[in-house]
Motif scaffolding. Structure first.
Motif, PDB file in Angstrom:
ATOM      1  N   THR A 267       0.839  -1.217   0.000  1.00 45.49           N
ATOM      2  CA  THR A 267       0.000   0.000   0.000  1.00 45.49           C
ATOM      3  C   THR A 267       0.872   1.265   0.000  1.00 45.49           C
ATOM      4  O   THR A 267       0.599   2.249  -0.708  1.00 45.49           O
ATOM      5  N   LEU A 268       1.945   1.212   0.841  1.00 43.83           N
ATOM      6  CA  LEU A 268       2.848   2.357   0.911  1.00 43.83           C
ATOM      7  C   LEU A 268       3.556   2.589  -0.430  1.00 43.83           C
ATOM      8  O   LEU A 268       3.659   3.723  -0.922  1.00 43.83           O
ATOM      9  N   LEU A 269       4.044   1.518  -1.026  1.00 41.40           N
ATOM     10  CA  LEU A 269       4.727   1.652  -2.313  1.00 41.40           C
ATOM     11  C   LEU A 269       3.788   2.155  -3.403  1.00 41.40           C
ATOM     12  O   LEU A 269       4.161   2.998  -4.251  1.00 41.40           O
ATOM     13  N   ASN A 270       2.581   1.670  -3.407  1.00 41.08           N
ATOM     14  CA  ASN A 270       1.586   2.150  -4.380  1.00 41.08           C
ATOM     15  C   ASN A 270       1.286   3.630  -4.181  1.00 41.08           C
ATOM     16  O   ASN A 270       1.133   4.400  -5.145  1.00 41.08           O
ATOM     17  N   SER A 271       1.171   3.998  -2.880  1.00 34.05           N
ATOM     18  CA  SER A 271       0.900   5.419  -2.595  1.00 34.05           C
ATOM     19  C   SER A 271       2.072   6.298  -3.047  1.00 34.05           C
ATOM     20  O   SER A 271       1.869   7.375  -3.625  1.00 34.05           O
ATOM     21  N   HIS A 273       4.245   5.572  -5.380  1.00 33.93           N
ATOM     22  CA  HIS A 273       4.269   5.547  -6.841  1.00 33.93           C
ATOM     23  C   HIS A 273       3.206   6.465  -7.442  1.00 33.93           C
ATOM     24  O   HIS A 273       3.426   7.168  -8.445  1.00 33.93           O
ATOM     25  N   ASP A 274       2.047   6.461  -6.831  1.00 37.39           N
ATOM     26  CA  ASP A 274       0.966   7.301  -7.378  1.00 37.39           C
ATOM     27  C   ASP A 274       1.233   8.798  -7.159  1.00 37.39           C
ATOM     28  O   ASP A 274       0.860   9.633  -7.996  1.00 37.39           O
ATOM     29  N   ASN A 275       1.838   9.152  -6.036  1.00 35.31           N
ATOM     30  CA  ASN A 275       2.015  10.572  -5.699  1.00 35.31           C
ATOM     31  C   ASN A 275       3.402  11.104  -6.080  1.00 35.31           C
ATOM     32  O   ASN A 275       3.704  12.274  -5.797  1.00 35.31           O
ATOM     33  N   PHE A 276       4.257  10.259  -6.611  1.00 36.17           N
ATOM     34  CA  PHE A 276       5.621  10.712  -6.907  1.00 36.17           C
ATOM     35  C   PHE A 276       5.636  11.796  -8.010  1.00 36.17           C
ATOM     36  O   PHE A 276       6.258  12.849  -7.857  1.00 36.17           O
ATOM     37  N   GLN A 292       6.824  13.778   4.378  1.00 38.49           N
ATOM     38  CA  GLN A 292       5.938  12.614   4.602  1.00 38.49           C
ATOM     39  C   GLN A 292       6.712  11.300   4.477  1.00 38.49           C
ATOM     40  O   GLN A 292       6.500  10.337   5.238  1.00 38.49           O
ATOM     41  N   PHE A 293       7.646  11.281   3.533  1.00 33.83           N
ATOM     42  CA  PHE A 293       8.419  10.056   3.333  1.00 33.83           C
ATOM     43  C   PHE A 293       9.314   9.761   4.550  1.00 33.83           C
ATOM     44  O   PHE A 293       9.463   8.608   4.985  1.00 33.83           O
TER      45      PHE A 293
END
Length: 361
Positions: A267-271, A273-276, A292-293
């Motif tokens: 979930t974290l990686l997807n988030s 990836h989506d917000n990068f 945040q990271f």
């Protein structure tokens, strides 16, 4: 005249003894007897002719009657002998049956004695000795009862005979009644004594039955050892099943935690990836994204620290349980050793008790 009577049927022949007796008489008596002899001779000659005809038939009849009487006697004796033979045959058959029954009973007694001998050598020797003592007491009481019964019967017969003689003799009626009353009282006292002996015998029989039931209820040492081994086997099976089930639960919980962490990571990686791309569009969003990271990295590190701490706690708990397990294994070994020594001492104690009772007996 008696000598002349003996001459009937001999046709006047005289023996030497008869001549001597005649010569010894006096002369007058001889002459008188000569005349009487002549008359008697004439009468005898006439009667002999008649007797010769009837004597044959009478002798034949007498002979037949004698033979018939002898035959009847012999038949009677034969009947008695046959009856006696039948009685003896029946008695022999009954004796053979009784002998067979006695032999079977003797065989059963031998088997029971062998069983009792084996029991005496076993682990219940003390109980067996007590039971044997009670059985001997029971047999002694039965023997005393039989002797007392026989004595009472003899005394009763004597007393009845005395009463009968006193009644037949008449005489002093008051004294006879008094004796009868005393005899009756003695009979009642003996009867009550016999009843007491029977009650004591029944009590001993009940005690023997209770002891036999207790002997049957008490398990032997071999049975107790078998029960103990069975309980240990069941405990080991239950412990193995419990351990296996616990391992399954632990494995399931570990996999569930791993799945949870992997889901969070995905979930974290997807988030990220989506917000990068959106976060890199401007410096402000880039700075916010980096903050945040960093927060996310700190949270992961905190979770990792907690997991490491939990791991160290579980490892410490495992070491403590392992030490406790080793201590329990040592106690179990000491327990088995102590039980074995206790059993050996119990066996020695039973041997000493049996020897002591034998010396006391």
């Amino acid at each position: 005249m008696s000598n002349m009577a003996a001459m009937q049927g001999k046709e006047g022949s005289l023996s030497s003894s008869l001549v001597g007796s005649i010569v010894g008489l006096q002369s007058e008596e001889i002459s008188q007897m000569a005349s009487e002899y002549a008359e008697k001779q004439a009468e005898l000659q006439e009667g002999s002719e008649r007797n010769e005809r009837t004597s044959g038939a009478q002798a034949h009849k007498r002979m037949l009657a004698s033979l018939e009487k002898q035959i009847a006697n012999q038949e009677k004796k034969l009947t008695q002998v046959e009856e006696r033979h039948a009685e003896l045959q029946q008695a022999c058959t009954e004796a053979k049956e009784v002998l067979a029954q006695k032999e079977d009973y003797g065989q059963k007694i031998k088997e029971e004695m062998q069983t009792l001998t084996e029991l005496e050598k076993g682990e219940n020797a003390s109980i067996y000795q007590k039971l044997r003592y009670l059985v001997a007491m029971n047999e002694n009481l039965k023997k005393q009862e039989h002797q007392f019964k026989a004595q009472c019967k003899e005394e009763l017969e004597k007393l009845k005979n005395n009463i009968k003689n006193l009644k037949e003799g008449g005489g002093e009626e008051n004294e006879d009644e008094e004796r009868a009353r005393v005899i009756e009282q003695q009979y009642e006292a003996d009867k009550q004594k016999l009843q007491k002996i029977r009650l004591a015998l029944a009590k001993k029989n009940r005690e023997i039955a209770v002891l036999e039931r207790k002997i049957d209820e008490v398990p032997s040492r071999a049975e107790l050892s078998q029960y103990q081994r069975r309980f240990v086997e069941l405990y080991n099976q239950v412990a193995a099943t419990h351990k296996e089930t616990k391992q399954f639960y632990t494995f399931y919980n570990t996999l569930d935690d791993t799945k949870l962490y992997l889901e969070k990571e995905v979930t974290l990686l997807n988030s990220i990836h989506d917000n990068f791309n959106k976060a890199m569009s401007s410096p402000a969003t880039k700075t916010q994204f980096l903050q945040q990271f960093e927060q996310i990295v700190n949270g992961v590190l905190n979770n990792k620290g907690k997991v490491e701490e939990r791991k160290s706690n579980e490892k410490k708990k495992r070491d403590e349980l392992n030490e406790q397990y080793l201590s329990l294994v040592e106690k179990q070994r000491q327990y088995f050793k102590t039980v074995k020594e206790f059993q050996e001492e119990c066996r020695k104690n039973e041997i000493l008790l049996s020897k002591l009772k034998g010396h006391q007996g």
